[in-house]
Design a protein around this motif. Structure first.
Motif, PDB file in Angstrom:
ATOM      1  N   THR A 191       0.725  -1.144   0.041  1.00 44.22           N
ATOM      2  CA  THR A 191      -0.058  -0.045  -0.079  1.00 44.22           C
ATOM      3  C   THR A 191       0.820   1.321  -0.066  1.00 44.22           C
ATOM      4  O   THR A 191       0.646   2.198  -0.690  1.00 44.22           O
ATOM      5  N   SER A 192       1.929   1.182   0.749  1.00 45.76           N
ATOM      6  CA  SER A 192       2.722   2.553   0.885  1.00 45.76           C
ATOM      7  C   SER A 192       3.545   2.587  -0.406  1.00 45.76           C
ATOM      8  O   SER A 192       3.558   3.874  -0.798  1.00 45.76           O
ATOM      9  N   TYR A 193       3.943   1.700  -0.931  1.00 46.19           N
ATOM     10  CA  TYR A 193       4.659   1.594  -2.245  1.00 46.19           C
ATOM     11  C   TYR A 193       3.554   2.283  -3.366  1.00 46.19           C
ATOM     12  O   TYR A 193       4.146   3.204  -4.050  1.00 46.19           O
ATOM     13  N   LEU A 194       2.482   1.893  -3.520  1.00 42.49           N
ATOM     14  CA  LEU A 194       1.601   2.297  -4.658  1.00 42.49           C
ATOM     15  C   LEU A 194       1.226   3.734  -4.319  1.00 42.49           C
ATOM     16  O   LEU A 194       0.885   4.686  -4.978  1.00 42.49           O
ATOM     17  N   TRP A 195       0.986   3.944  -2.988  1.00 42.92           N
ATOM     18  CA  TRP A 195       0.518   5.263  -2.471  1.00 42.92           C
ATOM     19  C   TRP A 195       1.523   6.414  -2.919  1.00 42.92           C
ATOM     20  O   TRP A 195       1.051   7.512  -3.034  1.00 42.92           O
ATOM     21  N   TYR A 196       2.764   5.907  -2.738  1.00 45.75           N
ATOM     22  CA  TYR A 196       3.717   7.137  -3.205  1.00 45.75           C
ATOM     23  C   TYR A 196       3.790   7.055  -4.490  1.00 45.75           C
ATOM     24  O   TYR A 196       4.025   8.300  -5.268  1.00 45.75           O
ATOM     25  N   LEU A 197       3.934   5.782  -5.398  1.00 50.88           N
ATOM     26  CA  LEU A 197       4.010   5.843  -6.793  1.00 50.88           C
ATOM     27  C   LEU A 197       3.108   6.331  -7.595  1.00 50.88           C
ATOM     28  O   LEU A 197       3.148   6.823  -8.895  1.00 50.88           O
ATOM     29  N   ARG A 198       2.010   5.713  -7.387  1.00 48.84           N
ATOM     30  CA  ARG A 198       0.505   5.709  -8.021  1.00 48.84           C
ATOM     31  C   ARG A 198      -0.470   6.556  -7.119  1.00 48.84           C
ATOM     32  O   ARG A 198      -1.321   5.423  -6.849  1.00 48.84           O
ATOM     33  N   PRO A 199      -0.522   7.488  -6.399  1.00 50.43           N
ATOM     34  CA  PRO A 199      -1.450   7.806  -5.545  1.00 50.43           C
ATOM     35  C   PRO A 199      -2.871   7.569  -6.027  1.00 50.43           C
ATOM     36  O   PRO A 199      -3.790   7.571  -5.402  1.00 50.43           O
ATOM     37  N   GLU A 200      -3.228   7.787  -7.292  1.00 50.85           N
ATOM     38  CA  GLU A 200      -4.345   7.742  -7.707  1.00 50.85           C
ATOM     39  C   GLU A 200      -5.096   6.338  -7.950  1.00 50.85           C
ATOM     40  O   GLU A 200      -6.187   6.313  -8.096  1.00 50.85           O
ATOM     41  N   CYS A 201      -4.438   5.478  -7.572  1.00 55.72           N
ATOM     42  CA  CYS A 201      -4.642   4.182  -7.628  1.00 55.72           C
ATOM     43  C   CYS A 201      -4.855   3.598  -6.389  1.00 55.72           C
ATOM     44  O   CYS A 201      -4.949   2.324  -5.989  1.00 55.72           O
ATOM     45  N   VAL A 202      -4.834   4.280  -5.050  1.00 56.11           N
ATOM     46  CA  VAL A 202      -4.985   3.943  -3.752  1.00 56.11           C
ATOM     47  C   VAL A 202      -6.153   4.842  -3.268  1.00 56.11           C
ATOM     48  O   VAL A 202      -6.144   6.036  -3.374  1.00 56.11           O
ATOM     49  N   ASP A 203      -7.261   4.117  -2.600  1.00 55.06           N
ATOM     50  CA  ASP A 203      -8.232   4.914  -1.823  1.00 55.06           C
ATOM     51  C   ASP A 203      -8.500   4.168  -0.484  1.00 55.06           C
ATOM     52  O   ASP A 203      -9.257   2.975  -0.227  1.00 55.06           O
ATOM     53  N   MET A 204      -7.924   4.765   0.417  1.00 57.53           N
ATOM     54  CA  MET A 204      -7.959   4.199   1.704  1.00 57.53           C
ATOM     55  C   MET A 204      -9.489   4.737   2.308  1.00 57.53           C
ATOM     56  O   MET A 204      -9.963   3.816   3.603  1.00 57.53           O
ATOM     57  N   SER A 205     -10.112   5.698   1.884  1.00 54.15           N
ATOM     58  CA  SER A 205     -11.415   6.010   2.439  1.00 54.15           C
ATOM     59  C   SER A 205     -12.646   4.986   2.201  1.00 54.15           C
ATOM     60  O   SER A 205     -13.505   4.975   2.784  1.00 54.15           O
ATOM     61  N   VAL A 206     -12.319   3.956   1.340  1.00 49.60           N
ATOM     62  CA  VAL A 206     -13.351   2.787   1.247  1.00 49.60           C
ATOM     63  C   VAL A 206     -13.434   2.132   2.497  1.00 49.60           C
ATOM     64  O   VAL A 206     -14.454   1.378   2.752  1.00 49.60           O
ATOM     65  N   TYR A 207     -12.398   2.032   3.406  1.00 47.13           N
ATOM     66  CA  TYR A 207     -12.564   1.590   4.769  1.00 47.13           C
ATOM     67  C   TYR A 207     -13.007   2.381   5.731  1.00 47.13           C
ATOM     68  O   TYR A 207     -13.181   2.283   7.068  1.00 47.13           O
ATOM     69  N   ARG A 208     -13.633   3.643   5.387  1.00 47.04           N
ATOM     70  CA  ARG A 208     -13.996   4.703   6.664  1.00 47.04           C
ATOM     71  C   ARG A 208     -15.447   4.057   7.086  1.00 47.04           C
ATOM     72  O   ARG A 208     -16.250   3.756   6.726  1.00 47.04           O
ATOM     73  N   GLY A 209     -15.253   4.189   8.485  1.00 49.95           N
ATOM     74  CA  GLY A 209     -16.337   3.618   9.313  1.00 49.95           C
ATOM     75  C   GLY A 209     -16.177   1.924   9.610  1.00 49.95           C
ATOM     76  O   GLY A 209     -17.017   1.455  10.089  1.00 49.95           O
ATOM     77  N   ARG A 210     -15.184   1.493   8.788  1.00 48.85           N
ATOM     78  CA  ARG A 210     -14.983  -0.214   9.048  1.00 48.85           C
ATOM     79  C   ARG A 210     -13.688  -0.453   9.524  1.00 48.85           C
ATOM     80  O   ARG A 210     -12.906  -1.459   9.091  1.00 48.85           O
ATOM     81  N   GLU A 211     -13.161   0.379  10.529  1.00 52.77           N
ATOM     82  CA  GLU A 211     -11.847   0.379  10.883  1.00 52.77           C
ATOM     83  C   GLU A 211     -11.546  -0.945  11.612  1.00 52.77           C
ATOM     84  O   GLU A 211     -10.360  -1.529  11.667  1.00 52.77           O
ATOM     85  N   ALA A 212     -12.687  -1.584  12.177  1.00 49.65           N
ATOM     86  CA  ALA A 212     -12.406  -2.946  12.926  1.00 49.65           C
ATOM     87  C   ALA A 212     -12.804  -4.254  12.149  1.00 49.65           C
ATOM     88  O   ALA A 212     -12.667  -5.483  12.429  1.00 49.65           O
ATOM     89  N   GLU A 213     -13.295  -3.770  10.800  1.00 51.42           N
ATOM     90  CA  GLU A 213     -13.760  -5.040  10.028  1.00 51.42           C
ATOM     91  C   GLU A 213     -12.468  -5.938   9.380  1.00 51.42           C
ATOM     92  O   GLU A 213     -11.299  -5.146   9.080  1.00 51.42           O
ATOM     93  N   ARG A 214     -12.492  -7.008   9.352  1.00 52.34           N
ATOM     94  CA  ARG A 214     -11.560  -8.117   8.924  1.00 52.34           C
ATOM     95  C   ARG A 214     -11.377  -7.656   7.520  1.00 52.34           C
ATOM     96  O   ARG A 214     -12.125  -7.628   6.500  1.00 52.34           O
ATOM     97  N   LEU A 215      -9.918  -7.510   6.948  1.00 55.16           N
ATOM     98  CA  LEU A 215      -9.873  -7.328   5.587  1.00 55.16           C
ATOM     99  C   LEU A 215      -9.673  -8.517   4.686  1.00 55.16           C
ATOM    100  O   LEU A 215      -9.306  -9.610   5.369  1.00 55.16           O
ATOM    101  N   VAL A 216     -10.149  -8.530   3.297  1.00 57.37           N
ATOM    102  CA  VAL A 216     -10.272  -9.486   2.708  1.00 57.37           C
ATOM    103  C   VAL A 216      -9.095  -9.724   1.772  1.00 57.37           C
ATOM    104  O   VAL A 216      -8.474  -8.886   1.296  1.00 57.37           O
ATOM    105  N   ALA A 217      -8.126 -11.002   2.265  1.00 53.51           N
ATOM    106  CA  ALA A 217      -7.202 -11.324   1.424  1.00 53.51           C
ATOM    107  C   ALA A 217      -5.994 -10.314   1.507  1.00 53.51           C
ATOM    108  O   ALA A 217      -5.422  -9.862   0.450  1.00 53.51           O
ATOM    109  N   VAL A 218      -5.823  -9.800   2.440  1.00 52.56           N
ATOM    110  CA  VAL A 218      -4.662  -8.783   2.968  1.00 52.56           C
ATOM    111  C   VAL A 218      -3.952  -9.236   3.941  1.00 52.56           C
ATOM    112  O   VAL A 218      -4.281  -9.516   5.135  1.00 52.56           O
ATOM    113  N   TRP A 219      -2.640  -9.694   3.475  1.00 54.29           N
ATOM    114  CA  TRP A 219      -1.642 -10.241   4.497  1.00 54.29           C
ATOM    115  C   TRP A 219      -0.347  -9.396   4.805  1.00 54.29           C
ATOM    116  O   TRP A 219       0.294  -9.018   3.774  1.00 54.29           O
TER     117      TRP A 219
END
Length: 256
Positions: A191-219
């Motif tokens: 996430t950090s790599y792409l956030w720096y290299l191609r920020p338009e391809c990262v959107d952390m806001s999709v998790y707003r209000g879901r901070e405690a939710e288990r992420l799908v296939a994120v290791w």
């Protein structure tokens, strides 16, 4: 602005640049689930941009990224790690489409095809006058198949004027920097790599209000709290430096 992409250059630009630094940087990746917050092209997108940065710093060439041809039923999130159908539910794609039966070609044959494709790419780099080739495996499983293609390429006498290497991004680091960049799957490093290299391809806001939710296939470490542009910037600069260093080593081996 300086051109670094080989396919955008005019013949005289290629000849002059190749005279100074005949090195090709090639990103390897594909299309795969990388959480809800990252573009599905993450692997190739980060590799492509890192190759462009390495070409700009070294004077070499950023060759077209290899997006297609990798096995689609092996070492793929949708095929092998679709936990409880979670990826299928998010993407709306039946899991059956990621089986060898649906694909029509066995996993073994898909691997053989990809190795042949990589060998062809290396031969093409030799015909274009490249004395060194640095492959960047954005999708980590591709490295083992690339290594076999490189070994085969290096055994051919007429290609001895070109030396190649494939590394995952953090494998290009210098020995003193192993903790400053790492690998995971769609977690804090990627996430950090792409956030720096191609920020338009990262959107952390999709998790707003879901901070405690288990992420799908994120290791790895939780990107919602651990990832940052600053972390990506620092790591990517070290990776690019390592890619340039490796390119110079390969040139020396090739007698360039």
């Amino acid at each position: 602005m300086e051109k670094v992409r080989y396919h955008e250059m005019l013949p005289h630009e290629i000849v002059e640049r190749r005279r100074r630094f005949p090195v090709a940087f090639i990103g390897l990746g594909g299309l795969e689930w990388h959480g809800e917050h990252l573009a599905v092209g993450n692997d190739a997108l980060k590799a492509e941009k890192l190759c462009e940065l390495a070409a700009a710093e070294s004077g070499g060439f950023a060759m077209p990224t290899l997006w297609y041809g990798e096995p689609r039923t092996r070492s793929l999130m949708e095929a092998n790690h679709n936990e409880d159908g979670a990826i299928q539910a998010k993407m709306g794609l039946p899991v059956e489409r990621f089986t060898a039966r649906h694909f029509g070609v066995s996993g073994q044959r898909q691997v053989a095809f990809y190795q042949q494709l990589l060998h062809h790419v290396l031969v093409q780099m030799n015909t274009l006058g490249m004395k060194a080739v640095c492959l960047l495996s954005g999708h980590y499983p591709l490295k083992k198949w690339a290594d076999r293609a490189i070994a085969r390429f290096h055994r051919v006498r007429r290609f001895r004027g070109t030396r190649a290497f494939c590394g995952i991004e953090f494998q290009y680091l210098q020995p003193e920097d192993p903790s400053k960049a790492g690998g995971d799957h769609a977690a804090h490093w990627e996430t950090s790599y792409l956030w720096y290299l191609r920020p338009e391809c990262v959107d952390m806001s999709v998790y707003r209000g879901r901070e405690a939710e288990r992420l799908v296939a994120v290791w790895g470490r939780d990107p919602r709290t651990e990832a940052s542009v600053a972390l990506g910037r620092c790591a990517c600069r070290l990776i690019v430096r390592g890619m340039v260093r490796k390119a110079r080593e390969l040139l020396a081996q090739a007698g360039g």
